[in-house]
Write an enzyme that holds these catalytic residues in place. Sequence first.
Site, short mmCIF file in Angstrom:
data_model
loop_
_atom_site.label_atom_id
_atom_site.label_comp_id
_atom_site.label_asym_id
_atom_site.label_seq_id
_atom_site.Cartn_x
_atom_site.Cartn_y
_atom_site.Cartn_z
N TYR A 90 -18.76 0.13 3.74
CA TYR A 90 -19.33 1.48 3.71
C TYR A 90 -20.46 1.61 4.72
O TYR A 90 -21.49 2.24 4.46
CB TYR A 90 -19.80 1.86 2.30
CG TYR A 90 -18.67 2.23 1.38
CD1 TYR A 90 -18.41 3.56 1.06
CD2 TYR A 90 -17.83 1.26 0.85
CE1 TYR A 90 -17.36 3.91 0.22
CE2 TYR A 90 -16.76 1.60 0.02
CZ TYR A 90 -16.54 2.92 -0.28
OH TYR A 90 -15.50 3.27 -1.10
N HIS A 139 -9.07 3.35 -2.53
CA HIS A 139 -9.40 4.74 -2.17
C HIS A 139 -9.87 5.58 -3.35
O HIS A 139 -10.94 6.20 -3.28
CB HIS A 139 -8.19 5.39 -1.50
CG HIS A 139 -8.52 6.61 -0.69
ND1 HIS A 139 -9.63 6.68 0.12
CD2 HIS A 139 -7.88 7.81 -0.55
CE1 HIS A 139 -9.66 7.85 0.73
NE2 HIS A 139 -8.60 8.56 0.34
N VAL A 140 -9.09 5.65 -4.42
CA VAL A 140 -9.52 6.36 -5.62
C VAL A 140 -10.42 5.42 -6.41
O VAL A 140 -10.03 4.31 -6.74
CB VAL A 140 -8.31 6.79 -6.48
CG1 VAL A 140 -8.78 7.43 -7.79
CG2 VAL A 140 -7.43 7.75 -5.70
N HIS A 141 -11.63 5.89 -6.73
CA HIS A 141 -12.62 5.02 -7.35
C HIS A 141 -12.43 4.96 -8.87
O HIS A 141 -13.27 5.39 -9.66
CB HIS A 141 -14.03 5.51 -7.00
CG HIS A 141 -14.29 5.52 -5.53
ND1 HIS A 141 -15.32 6.22 -4.95
CD2 HIS A 141 -13.63 4.91 -4.50
CE1 HIS A 141 -15.29 6.04 -3.64
NE2 HIS A 141 -14.27 5.25 -3.34
N ASP A 153 -11.85 -0.26 2.64
CA ASP A 153 -13.23 0.16 2.38
C ASP A 153 -14.09 -1.03 2.01
O ASP A 153 -14.35 -1.32 0.83
CB ASP A 153 -13.30 1.25 1.31
CG ASP A 153 -12.94 2.62 1.87
OD1 ASP A 153 -12.65 2.72 3.08
OD2 ASP A 153 -12.95 3.60 1.10
N HIS A 211 -4.48 1.18 1.66
CA HIS A 211 -5.68 1.82 1.09
C HIS A 211 -5.38 3.02 0.20
O HIS A 211 -5.87 3.11 -0.92
CB HIS A 211 -6.64 2.24 2.21
CG HIS A 211 -7.96 2.70 1.71
ND1 HIS A 211 -8.78 1.92 0.92
CD2 HIS A 211 -8.62 3.89 1.85
CE1 HIS A 211 -9.88 2.58 0.62
NE2 HIS A 211 -9.80 3.78 1.16
N HIS A 252 -8.43 12.65 -4.32
CA HIS A 252 -7.51 12.23 -3.25
C HIS A 252 -6.05 12.51 -3.57
O HIS A 252 -5.17 11.77 -3.14
CB HIS A 252 -7.71 10.74 -2.93
CG HIS A 252 -9.11 10.39 -2.53
ND1 HIS A 252 -9.74 10.95 -1.44
CD2 HIS A 252 -10.02 9.54 -3.10
CE1 HIS A 252 -10.97 10.45 -1.33
NE2 HIS A 252 -11.16 9.61 -2.34
#
Length: 447
Positions: A188, A338-340, A185, A301, A311
Amino acid sequence: MSKDQRNMKPNLKTLVILVSFAVVLIIKVNATTGDYIRPPPRRNLQFPWSPKHSSHPQQVHISLAGDKHMRVTWITDDKSAPAVVKYGTSPGKYNSLAEGESTSYSYLFYNSGKIHHTVIGPLEDDTVYYYQCGGKGPEFKFKTPPSEFPITFAVAGDLGQTGWTKSTLDHIDQCKYDVHMLPGDLSYADYIQSRWDTFGELVQPLASARPWMVTQGNHEKEHIPLIKEAFASYNARWKMPYEESGSNSNLYYSFDVAGAHIVMLGSYTDYDQYSDQYSWLKADLAKVDRERTPWLLALFHVPWYNSNEAHQGEGDDMMASMEPLLYAAGVDIVLAGHVHAYERSQRVYNGRSDPCGAVHITIGDGGNREGLAHRFKNQQPEWSVFREASFGHGELKIVNSTHAFWSWHRNDDDEQVRSDQVWITTLRNSGCIAEKGHVMRKILLGP
């Protein structure tokens, strides 16, 4: 009991309930956030148009390209600009020249500039080089990584192009690191191709000075059925050393730097035991020499170990297929995005703590526009050591062949704060690899 007392009783009951609720709420908030109040997301950065000569190099970034070589990538509006790089160890004095390849792509109504990829080298280790793209234009410089320990990696995933992204990049710029690793990522862009261009300009000051090693995330996919293949923009712009590592896809590859072997995997390409990626990974791990590269890392990711509500379960299939390979090879650290939010595990394997497993770190908190994943599961798993939903970046300093120091730096407004840290010992001399020797031979080399 008087009439007034009877009227007062339900009021007291209501007051007790309200006070109890407030106390529970305060305890819950304090247990979750401590004294730190997380800042809200910031808006996307604005990039005013700045006219440049058509041959002016834009979006310059570098990446490792095999032993003692570096790939220089840049874009020009001039379709006929040459893919040449002049370079040397003194400012303005270029005693070497290399020529590469150029490509471009179209995406609906968008046409990219000319994308140049040129590999230069052989280069000296731990040395500053000055270079010029296309034979003219501004001078850039980079520093090659050292050939031996210590070596420092900066790590930040899910970057995007917000005010928090800039804060993260500013903090990374203060770190004396050798290589930046990004577990997916990047821009964006999400189908809006001009965002790839603005992202390239945003990261150029850092990415032109230190190698950036990246892998793809879901926001790089940009697939339009029957019209555009997935990852077309990503593959055209961010070419990694997949050919140099024997891979047939830019979505997964490996590289060596100092005394570390690092495997970059694709969460969004086939990974089952019949896939090309699985076969490549098995062959790649089988060739690892832990005497030459005592540290073994993996990046991808989608996290396999995640106690955030966001997720959940998305990495389970890849984990079921590939975790036995990483375990058998004795991978020390796994980094994902992936997990913010940020989360660090114990050494773990097959869903529970295991002294011979890998330390899993989720660091998808670089500054993306979607904001933070605030909600963690109430019951923290036994393998989860530290978790927090805040923007930040990580630093991994491999000190020697046995010890590494990991730290996570939270973006506290615009100041970086070290919020988590741990010493990690490699599995090379732990006895784990020897104990799993027969398993490793069976899984990696076959029966």
